[in-house]
Design a protein around this motif. Structure first.
Motif, short mmCIF file in Angstrom:
data_model
loop_
_atom_site.label_atom_id
_atom_site.label_comp_id
_atom_site.label_asym_id
_atom_site.label_seq_id
_atom_site.Cartn_x
_atom_site.Cartn_y
_atom_site.Cartn_z
N TRP A 114 0.76 -1.09 -0.01
CA TRP A 114 0.15 -0.10 0.09
C TRP A 114 0.83 1.18 -0.11
CZ3 TRP A 114 -4.70 0.59 -1.92
CH2 TRP A 114 -5.48 -0.44 -1.57
N LEU A 115 1.96 1.27 0.84
CA LEU A 115 2.84 2.26 0.71
C LEU A 115 3.61 2.63 -0.46
CD1 LEU A 115 4.65 1.90 4.34
CD2 LEU A 115 2.93 3.78 3.48
N LEU A 116 3.86 1.69 -1.29
CA LEU A 116 4.67 1.81 -2.63
C LEU A 116 3.49 2.20 -3.70
CD1 LEU A 116 7.34 1.26 -3.99
CD2 LEU A 116 6.34 -1.11 -4.59
N THR A 117 2.31 1.48 -3.51
CA THR A 117 1.19 2.20 -4.30
C THR A 117 0.86 3.52 -4.10
OG1 THR A 117 0.30 -0.14 -4.26
CG2 THR A 117 -1.22 1.79 -4.98
N GLY A 118 0.81 3.93 -2.95
CA GLY A 118 0.66 5.55 -2.84
C GLY A 118 1.73 6.39 -3.12
N HIS A 119 2.98 5.69 -2.89
CA HIS A 119 4.26 6.50 -3.48
C HIS A 119 4.35 6.82 -5.23
CE1 HIS A 119 8.31 7.80 -3.82
NE2 HIS A 119 8.55 7.03 -4.83
#
Length: 72
Positions: A25-30
């Motif tokens: 999720w963090l990578l997707t948001g980034h």
């Protein structure tokens, strides 16, 4: 053991951990954030170029300055 018990344990083993889900999720948001920034900047480029006098058919002063520096 029955087949149902094997499928349940196999399904649980294939589930990503909470850390992996959080990282996804963090990578997707980034990457989504980077996409928004790049899209915003890309739409502003013509205005920035015009304000800086760098348009292809821009001000004559820029054309003369460029031509005189090449002639030297």
């Amino acid at each position: 053991m029955s087949d149902t018990a094997d499928e349940t344990s196999l399904g649980a083993a294939l589930q990503p951990s909470a850390d992996v889900r959080r990282a996804r999720w963090l990578l997707t948001g980034h990457f989504a954030g980077q996409g928004v920034v790049m899209a915003t900047w890309a739409t502003r480029l013509p205005a920035v170029k015009e304000a800086a006098g760098l348009m292809l058919n821009g001000p004559k002063e820029f054309s003369r300055a460029r031509d005189s520096s090449v002639a030297r």
